[in-house]
Design a protein around this motif. Structure first.
Motif, PDB file in Angstrom:
ATOM      1  N   ALA A  17       1.209  -0.961  -0.103  1.00  0.00           N
ATOM      2  CA  ALA A  17       0.240  -0.093  -0.120  1.00  0.00           C
ATOM      3  C   ALA A  17       0.891   0.896   0.253  1.00  0.00           C
ATOM      4  CB  ALA A  17      -1.291  -0.022   1.456  1.00  0.00           C
ATOM      5  N   LEU A  18       2.115   0.904   0.819  1.00  0.00           N
ATOM      6  CA  LEU A  18       2.191   2.161   0.282  1.00  0.00           C
ATOM      7  C   LEU A  18       3.787   2.496  -0.555  1.00  0.00           C
ATOM      8  CD1 LEU A  18       4.551   4.279   3.006  1.00  0.00           C
ATOM      9  CD2 LEU A  18       6.380   3.070   3.299  1.00  0.00           C
ATOM     10  N   ALA A  19       4.143   1.699  -1.358  1.00  0.00           N
ATOM     11  CA  ALA A  19       4.795   1.962  -2.817  1.00  0.00           C
ATOM     12  C   ALA A  19       3.915   2.493  -3.289  1.00  0.00           C
ATOM     13  CB  ALA A  19       5.151   0.317  -2.912  1.00  0.00           C
ATOM     14  N   LEU A  20       2.155   1.665  -3.369  1.00  0.00           N
ATOM     15  CA  LEU A  20       1.368   2.469  -3.823  1.00  0.00           C
ATOM     16  C   LEU A  20       1.231   3.667  -4.332  1.00  0.00           C
ATOM     17  CD1 LEU A  20      -1.073   1.163  -5.851  1.00  0.00           C
ATOM     18  CD2 LEU A  20      -2.446   0.984  -5.024  1.00  0.00           C
ATOM     19  N   ALA A  21       1.100   4.459  -2.756  1.00  0.00           N
ATOM     20  CA  ALA A  21       0.629   5.674  -2.241  1.00  0.00           C
ATOM     21  C   ALA A  21       1.597   6.423  -2.550  1.00  0.00           C
ATOM     22  CB  ALA A  21       0.657   5.821  -1.304  1.00  0.00           C
ATOM     23  N   ARG A  22       3.232   6.247  -2.786  1.00  0.00           N
ATOM     24  CA  ARG A  22       4.683   6.904  -3.624  1.00  0.00           C
ATOM     25  C   ARG A  22       4.332   7.189  -5.096  1.00  0.00           C
ATOM     26  NH1 ARG A  22       8.872   3.926  -0.189  1.00  0.00           N
ATOM     27  NH2 ARG A  22       9.169   3.839   0.973  1.00  0.00           N
ATOM     28  N   ASN A  23       3.656   5.201  -5.583  1.00  0.00           N
ATOM     29  CA  ASN A  23       3.932   5.479  -6.849  1.00  0.00           C
ATOM     30  C   ASN A  23       2.997   6.707  -7.070  1.00  0.00           C
ATOM     31  OD1 ASN A  23       6.566   4.158  -8.862  1.00  0.00           O
ATOM     32  ND2 ASN A  23       5.256   3.477  -6.853  1.00  0.00           N
ATOM     33  N   ALA A  24       1.716   6.883  -6.795  1.00  0.00           N
ATOM     34  CA  ALA A  24       0.498   7.429  -6.669  1.00  0.00           C
ATOM     35  C   ALA A  24       1.561   9.378  -6.794  1.00  0.00           C
ATOM     36  CB  ALA A  24      -1.117   7.708  -5.657  1.00  0.00           C
ATOM     37  N   ALA A  25       2.307   9.721  -5.960  1.00  0.00           N
ATOM     38  CA  ALA A  25       2.431  10.839  -6.042  1.00  0.00           C
ATOM     39  C   ALA A  25       2.840  11.388  -7.648  1.00  0.00           C
ATOM     40  CB  ALA A  25       3.202  10.758  -4.410  1.00  0.00           C
ATOM     41  N   SER A  26       3.999   9.898  -7.799  1.00  0.00           N
ATOM     42  CA  SER A  26       4.368  10.250  -9.581  1.00  0.00           C
ATOM     43  C   SER A  26       3.277  10.035 -10.591  1.00  0.00           C
ATOM     44  CB  SER A  26       5.878   9.985  -9.155  1.00  0.00           C
ATOM     45  OG  SER A  26       5.537   8.987  -8.918  1.00  0.00           O
ATOM     46  N   PHE A  27       2.546   9.833 -10.243  1.00  0.00           N
ATOM     47  CA  PHE A  27       1.824   9.784 -11.553  1.00  0.00           C
ATOM     48  C   PHE A  27       2.061   7.783 -12.263  1.00  0.00           C
ATOM     49  CE2 PHE A  27       1.340  13.702 -11.536  1.00  0.00           C
ATOM     50  CZ  PHE A  27      -0.224  14.320 -11.436  1.00  0.00           C
TER      51      PHE A  27
END
Ligand SMILES: Cc1cc2nc3c(=O)[nH]c(=O)nc-3n(C[C@H](O)[C@H](O)[C@H](O)COP(=O)(O)OP(=O)(O)OC[C@H]3O[C@@H](n4cnc5c(N)ncnc54)[C@H](O)[C@@H]3O)c2cc1C
Ligand SMILES: [Zn+2]
Lengths: 440, 93
Positions: free
Chosen positions: A30-40
């Protein structure tokens, strides 16, 4: 450009920069997903490296389908053998693995197959966690429909075998089947009347690409070289032994060469100088336009050999029997398509307005008893994983596991002791084709 | 869809026919002298080539005769057909 307005632009950039440099071992979370959401989602690392082939390996696996990739993973994970290359002519999963209708189940008849396929299904049940990759296993139930008194007798015999082998399975009467399949033709005039069924609740579907990609990523993280666009053209010999392969990317050597090339097994066997009890056929599948949920399980009709499930997108995924003659043309022919569609519409007349969006075929490796071959080849240095025919997707975790065992120890795994080449001479066939009374 | 030129009936569509296996395929004998591995070769082992192959077909819904077809398994092109008693047609590469 879009990133510019992000307040923590520098931070995101540096993090993603580091991530693309590091190995693909990063687990999804979930963390990796959130982080990568921040860079589209533009900075996810590559799932596996694209290494230049080395000239020597401990094991070379030919074929980057599910079986080849799973074999590489279990060689590294279970046996500590990671100087391994998987060589794929095209792209990973571009063979049958990425073309199949993704039904997983373990309702086989004979003890050898039941134990093996149930082991594979149990591995599937833990696979997303094991690989850190969502293979989208959906155990929505596999329902085999009987249309006559004879079918009911076969189903009863079959469910007895399942229970003796410790595999789940239950008989349904016509009313129960109707509850599962409300759209099934239930009229008195139905050409294939509904009489009953066999349900394996643990059966279902999984995402085919994810299985190939998940194993590839996990094998890569353990040091395996996954090499695409590399075709094996022939073998390097040292006397009687095969010691390497000639490929479009040069010569690679290894004391053990593992063939997991499905419909192309006979082609590579011929290059090494032996024959196999394999015939290659096209097997087709079709997908309709998407509709709202209309089908909750995988359904298979014993009379027509037609089976179907509904994808998460809403498409009906439909399959049937083999094309009628051997073929390496990966497209499939019209008469079989017509036969499957006719069968489908007898069973579900309400689907007659649906259009087929796509049709395709894979070249499957059919053997006479519908039981795989996991064995050493008659030529030393070569090991075989083939004979999956129309049903080897459900087997992938198990096939990889037992094949890795054979490659690492030179002895068959207990679950694959019967899956030999010599059964064709001794007569110890495991005739699932006749026993299960179904095409898959 | 294949269009197969039956040597007796002319070109007909694929659903009229039945595929009958690779040729030549010679039954070994006498039975008591045949080893297990020779039986396995005869019964189960096949060339299964990718490319041209000679095979037997039956015109089930037509003249019901067996005949020989030279077919390319990679392209489905049919190169030649011949009657059963005739010499096996050559494969032209
Ligand atoms: C339409 C269809 C529906 C199916 N439905 C189901 C189902 O519902 N459930 C089920 O359990 N099974 C199903 N199957 C069967 C299943 O897909 C296969 O048994 C399984 O995927 C085989 O996996 P594999 O890794 O052995 O082969 P593949 O995935 O075919 O991998 C073999 C790979 O070897 C490569 N290769 C070949 N020659 C060479 C060479 N010379 N050099 C390098 N690479 C080479 C190919 O490119 C290919 O990628 C279906 C198959 C088809 C075609
Ligand atoms: Zn004819």
């Amino acid at each position: 450009m879009r990133r510019l307005w992000l307040p923590n632009y520098t931070y995101v950039y540096t993090m993603t920069h580091i991530r693309t440099e590091q190995s693909a071992a990063m687990r999804f979370s979930a963390l990796a997903l959130a982080r990568n959401a921040a860079s589209f989602h533009e900075n996810w690392p590559q799932l596996w490296r694209s290494p230049t082939p080395q000239s020597r390996y401990d094991v070379i696996i030919v074929g980057g389908g599910g079986h080849g990739l799973a074999t590489a993973y279990y060689l590294a994970k279970e046996h500590g053998i990671s100087k391994v290359a998987v060589i794929e002519r095209g792209w990973l999963g571009g063979g049958n693995t990425g073309r199949n209708t993704t039904v997983v189940r373990s309702n086989y008849f004979y003890p050898e197959s039941a134990h093996f396929y149930d082991f594979a299904l149990r591995l599937y049940e833990g696979l997303s966690r094991e690989l850190g990759f969502n293979v989208m296993l959906s155990q929505r139930g596999m329902l085999t429909i009987g249309h006559s008194a004879h079918h009911l007798e076969l189903l009863a015999r079959w469910v007895n075998a399942l229970q003796l082998n410790g595999v789940d399975g239950e008989l349904l009467n016509a009313d129960q089947v109707r509850e599962w399949l409300p759209l099934l033709n239930n009229s008195a005039a139905a050409r294939y009347p509904l009489r009953g069924g066999l349900l394996q609740r643990r059966g279902g579907i999984a995402r085919h690409d994810a299985v190939a990609w998940g194993y590839a990523r996990a094998a890569d993280a353990l040091g395996v070289d996954v090499i695409q666009n590399c075709e094996v053209l022939g073998f390097i010999r040292d006397g009687e032994r095969i010691v390497g392969v000639e490929t479009t990317q040069g010569q690679l050597r290894a004391p053990k060469i593992a063939l997991a090339v499905a419909g192309h097994s006979s082609v590579l066997a011929a290059k090494a100088g032996f024959r196999l009890p394999v015939t290659s056929y096209a097997l087709q599948a079709f997908v309709t336009e998407p509709v709202k949920p209309v089908l909750s399980c995988v359904a298979l009709s014993m009379a027509t050999g037609v089976y179907l499930s509904q994808s998460d997108k809403g498409e009906l995924v439909v399959g049937g029997g083999l094309d009628l003659y051997p073929s390496y043309a990966q497209r499939g022919n019209l008469p079989t398509l017509q036969g499957v569609v006719a069968g489908l519409l007898e069973l579900f007349p309400c689907f007659s307005r649906l259009r087929l969006l796509r049709q395709w075929a894979g070249i499957v490796d059919v053997v006479h008893d519908s039981t795989p071959i996991i064995d050493k080849a008659p030529v030393s240095g070569i090991y075989l994983n083939c004979g999956w025919g129309t049903g080897g997707f459900k087997a992938i975790p198990g096939g990889g596991f037992v094949f890795a065992h054979l490659l690492a120890t030179d002895r068959p795994h207990k679950l694959a002791e019967g899956f030999t080449l010599k059964r064709f001479a001794s007569g110890a066939l495991i005739d699932e084709a006749a026993a299960a009374g179904i095409s898959h | 869809m294949l269009r197969i030129p039956c040597p007796w009936c002319g070109p007909r569509d694929e659903p009229e026919f039945r595929w009958g296996g690779e040729v030549p395929l010679v039954r070994p004998g006498p039975p008591q002298a045949v080893t297990e591995s020779a039986w396995a070769e005869y019964l189960f082992m096949r060339d299964n080539p990718k490319g041209l192959v000679r095979e037997r077909w039956l015109h089930t819904l037509g003249c019901r005769q067996w005949f020989i077809v030279v077919r390319n398994t990679a392209t489905h092109e049919i190169q030649a057909t011949s009657a059963l008693g005739d010499p096996l047609p050559e494969i032209r590469p």
